[in-house]
Enzyme design. Sequence first.
Site, mmCIF file in Angstrom:
data_model
loop_
_atom_site.group_PDB
_atom_site.id
_atom_site.type_symbol
_atom_site.label_atom_id
_atom_site.label_comp_id
_atom_site.label_asym_id
_atom_site.label_seq_id
_atom_site.Cartn_x
_atom_site.Cartn_y
_atom_site.Cartn_z
ATOM 1 C CB SER A 211 -0.912 0.014 1.223
ATOM 2 O OG SER A 211 -1.708 -1.148 1.235
ATOM 3 C CG ASP B 141 -10.540 -2.818 1.401
ATOM 4 O OD1 ASP B 141 -10.515 -1.881 0.576
ATOM 5 O OD2 ASP B 141 -10.004 -2.748 2.540
#
Lengths: 380, 627
Positions: B327, B366
Amino acid sequence: MPSNFSFSLDALRSPVTRRVSLLQAIHIDGPLLGGLLVLISVGLFVLYSASGQSLDTLLRQMARFGIGFVALILLAQIPPRTYKRWTPWLFAGGIILLVAVLVVGTHAKGAQRWLSLPGIGRFQPSEIMKLAVPMMVSWYLSERALPPGWKPVLLALVLMLVPTVLIAKQPDLGTAVLIASAGFIALFLSGLSWKYIAGFVVAAVPAAAALWTVMHDYQRKRVLTFLDPEADRWGSGWNITQSKTAIGSGGIEGKGWLNGTQAHLDFLPESHTDFIIAVLGEEFGLFGICALLLIYFAIIARGMYIAMNAQDTYSRLVAGSLTLTFFVYVFVNMGMVSGILPVVGVPLPMISYGGTSVVTLMAGFGILMSIQTHRKLLAT
Amino acid sequence: MPKPITLKDHYRETRVFARRSVVGLAFVFVLILCLIARMVWLQVIHYEKYRTMSDDNRITVEPIGPNRGLIMDRNGTLLADNRPSYALSIIKEKCPDIDATIERIGTLIPLDDAQIDRFQKRLEQRQRPYTPVALKFKLTEEEIAIIALNQHSLPGVMLDVSLVRHYPWVETLAHTVGYVGRINEKELKTLDPTNYSATEHVGKTGIEAYYEDVLHGTVGFRTIETDARGRVTRVLESTDPEPGKNLMLYLDLPTQIAAYKALEGRRGAVVAIEPATGGVLAFVSVPGFDPNLFVTGIDYKSYQDLQNSLDRPLYNRSIQGQYPPGSTIKPIMGLAGLHYGLTDWDRSIYDPGFYKLENDNHYYRDWKKWGHGVVDLRTAIVQSCDTYFYDLAFKMGVDRIHDFFEPFGFGHRTGVDVTGEGPGLLPSRFWKKAKYNQSWYPGETLITGIGQGYMLSTPLQLALSTAIIANKGHIVKPHMVKMIQETPVTDPEPLGIIELKDPSNWDRTIAAMRDVVHSPQGTAKGIAPGLTYEAAGKTGTAQVVGIKQNESYDASKLAEWHKDHALFIGFAPVNNPRIAVAVLVENGGGGGSTAAPVGRKVMDAYFESLAQDEISNNRPEETASAQ
C-alpha cells in the site's frame, strides 16, 4: 719485457768491467724483483678495496711481504749447490711434519692442516712441501740420465705421491693438487716421454673415478657445484655465482676502484682471500685482469729465462718447476673464481690476503734468484 | 750465453730442457689466453646478464602501499579507519635453528600447524636471503608483549607492523560501508598490478567496493640498495605514496544507530534520504555482521554460520532485498489517477469490502472485510482502502501505471554509490510479453494497483520515491558520499522534475499522507502521540510468497515466516521535508503497528541529531578550536 732482459744480458756481457751492482752483490735478480714489486703493489691496491678499505688488513699484509722479502733475500744468498745437498733432508723433514700433522695437528674449519709450535705459533707443513717436492723430484732426476726411463719416472712419482696423499688426507685437496702438479712439472721438464704423458692421461679417467669414491662429501659437493653452480644458488653454488656476477658486471672497464658493489655489499664471499680476483675483475674490468695476467706472464717468462740459463740440471729443473708451479697457482685460482675449474681453496699468488702462501712464494723466488745470481759468479 | 758443457749427456739434457721449457711457456701462454677468453665471455659477451644480476643483488624496488582513505559520517565521525596490526616474522639467515625457534615460539604464543605449514611454504618461495618471512599475523597485544619480552632469546625473530582496516561500528554499518578483504586471484587479474603491488586488501562490498579507486590511493616506490644480509645501505630513489582520499558521507551516525536499534532482533531494512539532495542519512539492513572478520580472513566455521543463518545477515536488504511495496504506493497511484484525469478529490466510490471485474468471478478483497463504505481519494489514502485503488488501477491500465511510476525510481537501479543494488520490478504489458511471452490480465492490473503481484521494489527505491513526493516532483538521485576529500560530489546534470497537470495535487496528496499519521482514522496514527514535528506517511503490508525451496524448514519458525512484511514510508517536517524514510520489516505483520514506529524512531533520531548540530554550530569558538 725486452728492456729488462737486455739489462741482464748487458751485465753478463761485460764481466771484464766487473762493475758489480748493488743488486748483484746481494744476489738479487733485478727484473724478477721489479716484476714482483709491481705485482705486490697492484695486489695491495686490490686488497685495500677488497678488505672494505681496511688499513689494518693492508698493514698486516705488508708486514707479511716484509717477512717474505727477508726470506727471499736470505735464501738468495745460499748457492744452489747447498740447496741440492739439503734437498733430501728438507723433503724427509717435510714428510715427518706431514705425518705429525695427521697425528697431533690442530683442527680448523673441518680439516687438520696446522702444527702448533709452542712459542712460535702454528704453521702448515704442506707449505714446505710446495718447495720441497719439486726440489726433491729435481734432485732425484738430476742424478739420473735424462730423459728418464720408466724406473726413475716411477720412483719420482712415488716421491711426489707420498706427500700428496698425506696432504689430501688432511684434507686439503687444493694444496695436494698443486704439490702433485709441481712434481709433475719437474718430471715434464726433465724430458718425460710424451708416451708416458699420454699414458697418464688415459690412466687419469679410472683414477678420477677411484678418487670420487674416496673423496669427502664436501669435496664431492664442490665438484658437483662446479658442474652446475646454478642448481643451488643460495647454497654451495652461491660463491661461484656471486664471483661470476662480480667479474661479469665489471665489464671491459670495470666499476672503478672501491666501487665494486659485489664485494662491498658482501655478496662476494672470501672477497679478500681466495676470491680477490673477482674484486679486481669487478672494479678494473677486463683491462685490469689482462694487465694482471701480463704482469704474471712477465714474471713467469723471467723465471723460465733463469731456468734455461741455469748451469746444472738440478738448478734448471728446480727453477723451471717453481716458475711453472707459480703459474699453476694463478691458473687454478682464476679458473676457479671465473667458474671454469672447481672450487679448491687456492689463493691468488701475491694478491690474496694470507701469510703462509706469501712467505712460501717469496722463498721460492729467493731460490730462483740464487740460481740466477750464483750462476754468473761461476761463469767468470 | 755460457758455452754448453761438452759432456754429451749434459748437452742433450740442456736441449731437452730448453725444448720442454718452450713447450711449458707455450702452455702458459695458451692457458692465459683461455683465462682471457673466459673473462671476455663473462665481461663482454654476457656483460648485460651479470650487470643485471649484480644490480638485482643489491637494488630492490620496494613498493610502498598508500594508506587507505578514511570514511566518516556527516559529522566527521570515523566509520572506517586504519589501525596497526602486528605480524611475527623470521629471518632464516639470522636464526640458528628454525625448527627449534618455531617450537619455542609455540610455547610462548598459540601457533597451529596450518600456520607453520604456510610459513614453510612462504620460506621456500622467497626470492633472496635475509628476507623476513611471516609466521603469524594479527598478534594480540599480549602476544606482542610476550614476544618482545623474549626477543633476546629468539634471534632472527621480528615483529612487523602494518595498517589494517578497522570498522569501529561493527554490524551497524556492515551493509553500508561494506568491508575490505584480502585480494583474491580473480581480483588480481583486474587490478592494476603496479598500483596494487604493496596492497593486500581491496574493497569487497558497500562503499569500500564502490569507491575502491578513490579510497586506495597511488602506490609509492623506494629504490634501495641492500647488502648481502638484507641491510639497507642507502636509498637511491623514492617516490612517496599518495594516500587514498577520505570520504565524507551524508550518513548521520546517530540516525543510523537508532534505525539499527529499532530493527534489532528482527529482519528488515531502513533507508532514510535527505529529500533536497538525495543524500542517504541512514542505510540499515538487519541483521548485520562484524565486517572486521573479513578483513584479515574469516575462518571457515564463522563464514558457514553467516552463510547458513536463516536470518541471512550477509544479505543487504536495503538494496538487494526486493519486496512488494504494498500500500505504500497508493499516494503515487492517487497522483497518477489525478494526472490522467481518472479521478478527482471529490469523487467517491462505495467500498463493499471487495472489487469485482465483469466476466470474472474472482473477488478482489479489501483488507477491511466489511469495506470502508463511501470513500474519496483522501480517505482512500488515509485508511488505505484497497477497493478504491483496484478501481483506479483498472481504469488506468498497467502501462500507464508503469509510465507514471518510472520517474519515481521504480523498476530500475537508482544508481546509488553502493555495490549490489537490485533493480526492483515495475511490470508492464511489454515486460510480461518479453519475460513470459504471455498477455496481461486485467486482474493483474488490479493487484499492481495496491503494490502486489509482480511489482517489486527495494527499500531504497521506496525511500527515494518518498523523497520525490516530499520534493513535490523534484527528482533526486540517492548519494552515499557527500564529499571526496574536500570536493563535494554533484550530479553531472539536473535530474528533472515530475510535472503534474495540476501541481496543487502534490500538496493535497501530502496533506492526505499527513493525515495517515495525524488523523484519528490514519493507519499510522499510533506514532502521532508525542510527535514534535508534523510527519507525513503511508503504511503498507506485503504478502509473503512463501519460504524458498532451498531454505531449511524450522517448524517453530513457521508461523513467523508466514507473516506479512510490514512497510512504512514517511517524511518530515511536512512543510519543509528534511528526511524521507522507508522501513521494511520482514514478516513484521502490520505496517502501521510494526514499521511505522521504526520510521518514527528514525525521524526522531535525525531531528535530535540536527538539533545537536545547531547547538554546536551556535558555538563557533568551540568548532574553531576543534579544527
